[in-house]
Design a protein around this motif. Structure first.
Motif, PDB file in Angstrom:
ATOM      1  N   ILE A  31     -58.055 -68.348  17.486  1.00 47.65           N
ATOM      2  CA  ILE A  31     -57.532 -69.516  17.740  1.00 47.65           C
ATOM      3  C   ILE A  31     -58.626 -70.727  17.782  1.00 47.65           C
ATOM      4  O   ILE A  31     -58.709 -71.799  17.283  1.00 47.65           O
ATOM      5  CB  ILE A  31     -56.985 -69.618  19.345  1.00 47.65           C
ATOM      6  CG1 ILE A  31     -55.520 -68.778  18.821  1.00 47.65           C
ATOM      7  CG2 ILE A  31     -56.676 -71.019  19.626  1.00 47.65           C
ATOM      8  CD1 ILE A  31     -55.037 -68.205  20.076  1.00 47.65           C
ATOM      9  N   ALA A  32     -59.878 -70.180  18.328  1.00 49.02           N
ATOM     10  CA  ALA A  32     -61.136 -71.018  18.419  1.00 49.02           C
ATOM     11  C   ALA A  32     -61.472 -71.427  17.026  1.00 49.02           C
ATOM     12  O   ALA A  32     -62.496 -72.476  16.910  1.00 49.02           O
ATOM     13  CB  ALA A  32     -61.963 -70.359  19.311  1.00 49.02           C
ATOM     14  N   PRO A  39     -65.079 -76.535   7.424  1.00 47.57           N
ATOM     15  CA  PRO A  39     -63.906 -76.880   6.527  1.00 47.57           C
ATOM     16  C   PRO A  39     -63.868 -75.605   5.400  1.00 47.57           C
ATOM     17  O   PRO A  39     -62.669 -75.115   5.323  1.00 47.57           O
ATOM     18  CB  PRO A  39     -64.051 -78.053   5.967  1.00 47.57           C
ATOM     19  CG  PRO A  39     -65.169 -78.609   5.957  1.00 47.57           C
ATOM     20  CD  PRO A  39     -65.863 -77.876   7.371  1.00 47.57           C
ATOM     21  N   ARG A  40     -65.038 -75.231   4.923  1.00 40.96           N
ATOM     22  CA  ARG A  40     -64.924 -74.266   3.853  1.00 40.96           C
ATOM     23  C   ARG A  40     -64.486 -73.016   4.282  1.00 40.96           C
ATOM     24  O   ARG A  40     -63.648 -72.236   3.892  1.00 40.96           O
ATOM     25  CB  ARG A  40     -66.356 -74.312   2.900  1.00 40.96           C
ATOM     26  CG  ARG A  40     -66.256 -73.259   1.871  1.00 40.96           C
ATOM     27  CD  ARG A  40     -67.149 -73.421   1.010  1.00 40.96           C
ATOM     28  NE  ARG A  40     -67.542 -72.186   0.327  1.00 40.96           N
ATOM     29  CZ  ARG A  40     -66.947 -71.597  -0.492  1.00 40.96           C
ATOM     30  NH1 ARG A  40     -65.462 -72.319  -0.883  1.00 40.96           N
ATOM     31  NH2 ARG A  40     -67.229 -70.512  -1.082  1.00 40.96           N
ATOM     32  N   LEU A  41     -65.212 -72.635   5.540  1.00 40.16           N
ATOM     33  CA  LEU A  41     -64.743 -71.284   5.928  1.00 40.16           C
ATOM     34  C   LEU A  41     -63.400 -71.167   6.572  1.00 40.16           C
ATOM     35  O   LEU A  41     -62.704 -70.289   6.470  1.00 40.16           O
ATOM     36  CB  LEU A  41     -65.810 -70.924   7.200  1.00 40.16           C
ATOM     37  CG  LEU A  41     -67.380 -70.726   6.700  1.00 40.16           C
ATOM     38  CD1 LEU A  41     -68.150 -70.479   7.677  1.00 40.16           C
ATOM     39  CD2 LEU A  41     -67.367 -69.404   5.705  1.00 40.16           C
ATOM     40  N   VAL A  42     -62.875 -72.339   7.120  1.00 36.07           N
ATOM     41  CA  VAL A  42     -61.508 -72.324   7.597  1.00 36.07           C
ATOM     42  C   VAL A  42     -60.539 -72.144   6.292  1.00 36.07           C
ATOM     43  O   VAL A  42     -59.518 -71.361   6.589  1.00 36.07           O
ATOM     44  CB  VAL A  42     -61.151 -73.870   8.367  1.00 36.07           C
ATOM     45  CG1 VAL A  42     -59.818 -73.830   8.506  1.00 36.07           C
ATOM     46  CG2 VAL A  42     -62.029 -73.882   9.584  1.00 36.07           C
ATOM     47  N   THR A  86     -56.597 -77.455   9.407  1.00 36.32           N
ATOM     48  CA  THR A  86     -56.398 -76.980  10.610  1.00 36.32           C
ATOM     49  C   THR A  86     -55.095 -76.640  10.895  1.00 36.32           C
ATOM     50  O   THR A  86     -54.722 -75.539  11.341  1.00 36.32           O
ATOM     51  CB  THR A  86     -57.084 -77.658  11.814  1.00 36.32           C
ATOM     52  OG1 THR A  86     -58.301 -78.400  11.457  1.00 36.32           O
ATOM     53  CG2 THR A  86     -57.258 -76.968  12.766  1.00 36.32           C
ATOM     54  N   SER A  87     -54.119 -77.576  10.778  1.00 37.72           N
ATOM     55  CA  SER A  87     -52.977 -77.117  11.281  1.00 37.72           C
ATOM     56  C   SER A  87     -52.315 -76.232  10.373  1.00 37.72           C
ATOM     57  O   SER A  87     -51.616 -75.358  10.729  1.00 37.72           O
ATOM     58  CB  SER A  87     -52.013 -78.798  11.105  1.00 37.72           C
ATOM     59  OG  SER A  87     -52.158 -79.122   9.780  1.00 37.72           O
ATOM     60  N   LEU A 123     -50.535 -72.452  11.445  1.00 35.41           N
ATOM     61  CA  LEU A 123     -49.236 -72.070  10.964  1.00 35.41           C
ATOM     62  C   LEU A 123     -49.290 -70.594  10.347  1.00 35.41           C
ATOM     63  O   LEU A 123     -48.534 -69.777  10.626  1.00 35.41           O
ATOM     64  CB  LEU A 123     -48.603 -73.301   9.865  1.00 35.41           C
ATOM     65  CG  LEU A 123     -47.468 -72.686   9.158  1.00 35.41           C
ATOM     66  CD1 LEU A 123     -46.254 -72.637  10.285  1.00 35.41           C
ATOM     67  CD2 LEU A 123     -46.958 -73.606   7.985  1.00 35.41           C
ATOM     68  N   CYS A 124     -50.193 -70.617   9.268  1.00 36.72           N
ATOM     69  CA  CYS A 124     -50.452 -69.232   8.839  1.00 36.72           C
ATOM     70  C   CYS A 124     -51.007 -68.178   9.733  1.00 36.72           C
ATOM     71  O   CYS A 124     -50.506 -67.099   9.645  1.00 36.72           O
ATOM     72  CB  CYS A 124     -51.617 -69.373   7.545  1.00 36.72           C
ATOM     73  SG  CYS A 124     -51.160 -70.380   6.160  1.00 36.72           S
ATOM     74  N   LEU A 125     -51.584 -68.725  10.754  1.00 33.21           N
ATOM     75  CA  LEU A 125     -52.259 -67.635  11.846  1.00 33.21           C
ATOM     76  C   LEU A 125     -50.940 -67.207  12.522  1.00 33.21           C
ATOM     77  O   LEU A 125     -50.689 -65.788  12.887  1.00 33.21           O
ATOM     78  CB  LEU A 125     -53.237 -68.057  12.793  1.00 33.21           C
ATOM     79  CG  LEU A 125     -53.659 -67.379  13.915  1.00 33.21           C
ATOM     80  CD1 LEU A 125     -54.468 -66.274  13.367  1.00 33.21           C
ATOM     81  CD2 LEU A 125     -54.456 -68.123  14.951  1.00 33.21           C
TER      82      LEU A 125
END
Lengths: 350, 294
Positions: A35-36, A43-46, A173-174, A178-180
């Motif tokens: 979550i964190a 951004p690339r790692l996200v 992020t959003s 959603l995917c998580l």
């Protein structure tokens, strides 16, 4: 194997996924970390993490079909594509909200997979793999040749972002959250499936289909169910992909993507949901580091041109599939279990 | 009518080309019980070896082609040494999965060694077609067809009539039984890969002569799958007939159905045939009837 002093006193306890306090702590820490994650990493790692989450859903489907039920499937990318296209078409044509179009995308993929799974009724082994290759070619042909107004033909589909109560999932992020959420639900569901009656039937059919038939398992239905579930997972993954990239094209779902998925299952370990997750993480991480290191590799071999990264990635992927099959055919998860067991038994050998 | 005959003959010759590629599958299967998914990549690799020998190094054809066959044989042996000799006695599943790994590995190797550029393949057979009346036949396909038929019957004789061939046939039936009869499974698999690589190179020469070559040409391997399946994986001479059938059907479908559907059905149709065969008769026309059904 449980650590010393842990005894199951009821069936529920025996079947529980989380067995010790330590495991609860680990699970909570993992969830908090997940979550964190978008607030800590760049951004690339996200983006890579979102990619991994989507792949995890697809690969878990493949794991259930291939690792548990033992059916080679070279068409998982096509099933994913069907999910993505169905979701895209439903969202564009009928303006369905995402919480409806994603499950429907999964169902469409399940139906498509089921048609090919039906051939498992008559054949098995690598003959089955041939029908899934046919699925891959047919998928490409259908998408490119059906009327453009249905699936966009060679232009692909462009989606609007997913929306709920006026909030739209535009930012990285959003969409990560959603995917998580979806992936967490699907992973939990997969653990449920594999320790249920169906999951045990899959394993039994994989071990020996004649014997399992004698024990009263409907072999044909079990195999078809495995295909159905595997394709459903692929479809959900495809649907998430459609909302994540918001552009669906046929070359995102080729035979080579299917082989990547198979590599993930083999590296992680056949017959383990956790193994599938590990496989996704390891393979994807290596893939991304190739991409990141790409420019310096090109600088090392200037004569080979920019495509050398892609080429080396292929060599690596093929090599890793072969190496794991030869040296560690049961995957990383098996090795981890051996290490854990010997740690818990220490100083005794067994 | 003359169009129809043209389509028929050209379809049949393309079918024989498929049969030659499919023979690579069948030979490897017939001597090792491994289904080789990397067949198309072997063809492209063979093609690149020929290109390298003849076009890049500039060797004359009569030196370059034999050298290319030798190089292909060494490559086949290398594949067996590195991967399959370690897997002898393991499950067939593992071996088949290794060929899937090989499919990508060889493609990567081709890209690293020869690059992704489109190369023009040397002209081995003269380009002008053979003309009989109003019928046009590409010369490379015609010569290739004749070679295919000869090779097909030759290999069929080898595998069904000679001692060495029958030994390999035993390996294809069951590794453990073959081992207990004193047959070397490893040697059989090694021979299978050498023969498979050489046949693929031959296929590449006929397929690519005078055309352009890059790594995407490996699609021919998948296109030859339905032929091998229709014949049955154990039937070598049967591949010729299956190739004719698939080739003619594909030729006619391309000619008459493509304008109606809007293209490309000709390339998919063999796969539809394949699905139908898998449902109706998974052993193919001449295969051994040992496929376990559920």
């Amino acid at each position: 194997m449980d650590p010393a002093g842990v005894f199951a006193t009821s069936f529920e306890r025996d079947q529980a996924l989380v067995r010790t306090r330590g495991q609860w702590v680990a699970l909570l820490l993992l969830l908090i970390a997940m979550i964190a994650l978008p607030h800590v990493l760049g951004p690339r790692l996200v983006a890579i993490s979102t990619n991994m989450l989507i792949m995890a859903v697809v690969v878990i489907g493949l794991q259930i079909n291939m690792g548990y039920a033992g059916q080679i499937n070279l068409g998982q990318a096509a099933f994913m594509g069907v999910g993505a296209y169905a979701t895209g078409a439903l969202a564009i044509k009928f303006n369905l909200p995402f919480w409806l179009s994603i499950p429907l995308g999964g169902c469409a993929a399940a139906l498509f997979g089921f048609i090919f799974g039906l051939s498992a009724v008559r054949i098995k082994g690598f003959y089955l793999a041939l029908t899934t290759i046919a699925a891959q070619t047919l998928f490409h042909f259908l998408i490119l040749n059906l009327p453009q107004s249905w699936f966009g033909g060679s232009n692909g589909l462009t989606l609007q972002p997913a929306q709920i109560f006026g909030f739209s999932f535009v930012s990285d992020t959003s969409i990560y959250y959603l995917c998580l959420a979806v992936t967490a639900a699907m992973v939990f569901g997969a653990y449920g499936i594999v320790r249920s009656r169906h999951g045990r039937a899959f394993v039994a059919v994989n071990d020996d289909d004649v014997a399992s038939g004698l024990m009263g398992i409907n072999v044909v239905r079990t195999k078809a169910t495995a295909f159905l579930i595997g394709a459903f997972y692929a479809g959900i993954g495809g649907a998430l992909w459609a909302y994540y990239v918001r552009f669906v094209a046929v070359d995102q779902f080729t035979l080579f993507h299917s082989i990547w998925f198979i590599a993930m299952v083999i590296v992680g370990g056949l017959g383990s949901i956790t193994g599938a997750l590990i496989g996704v993480f390891v393979i994807k991480a290596i893939q991304e580091s190739f991409v990141t290191l790409g420019p310096s590799i090109v600088a090392q071999f200037p004569g080979l041109g920019g495509d050398v990264v892609f080429a080396l990635m292929n060599v690596f992927l093929g090599g890793i599939i072969a190496a794991f099959l030869i040296f560690e055919p049961r995957g990383l998860m098996h090795r981890w279990n051996i290490m854990k067991r010997s740690y818990r038994l220490w100083p005794f050998p067994y | 009518m003359i169009d129809f005959i043209n389509y028929l003959i050209n379809g049949a010759l393309v079918g024989l080309l498929y049969a030659l590629i499919a023979m690579g599958f069948v030979v490897i299967y017939r001597a090792s019980k491994v289904f080789n998914f990397a067949q198309g990549e072997l063809v492209v690799f063979g093609g690149f070896i020929v290109w390298w020998m003849v076009a890049s190094l500039g060797l004359p054809l009569w030196v370059g082609l034999p050298l290319a066959f030798v190089a292909a044989a060494i490559f086949g042996l290398l594949v067996e040494r590195v991967f399959f000799s370690r897997l002898a006695g393991e499950s067939v599943f593992a071996m088949v999965m290794v060929t899937i790994g090989l499919l990508i590995l060889i493609r990567g190797l081709i890209l690293v060694l020869f690059g992704p550029q489109v190369r023009s393949f040397p002209i081995i057979f003269p380009l002008q077609p053979v003309i009989i009346g109003d019928i046009l036949i590409p010369r490379s396909l015609l010569v290739g067809g004749v070679i295919t038929v000869i090779v097909g019957f030759g290999l069929s004789w080898f595998f069904n009539r000679t001692r060495a061939g029958l030994r390999m046939t035993a390996v294809a039936e069951d590794h453990q039984v073959a081992l207990s009869m004193g047959i070397s499974v490893k040697r059989s698999i090694a021979f299978a890969w050498v023969l498979g690589a050489v046949l693929s190179t031959l296929g590449a020469i006929i397929f690519l002569s005078g055309k352009s070559l890059n790594f995407l040409a490996s699609d021919i391997g998948l296109a030859a799958l339905p032929v091998a399946l229709l014949a049955g994986f154990e039937a070598i001479a049967g591949v010729l007939l299956a190739g004719l059938i698939v080739g003619i059907i594909q030729g006619l479908v391309t000619a008459y159905l493509d304008p109606i559907v809007g293209g490309a059905i000709g390339t998919v149709f063999p796969f539809i045939i394949m699905l139908v065969i898998l449902f109706i008769r998974p052993t193919g026309m001449f295969g051994w009837k040992t496929i376990e059904r559920v």
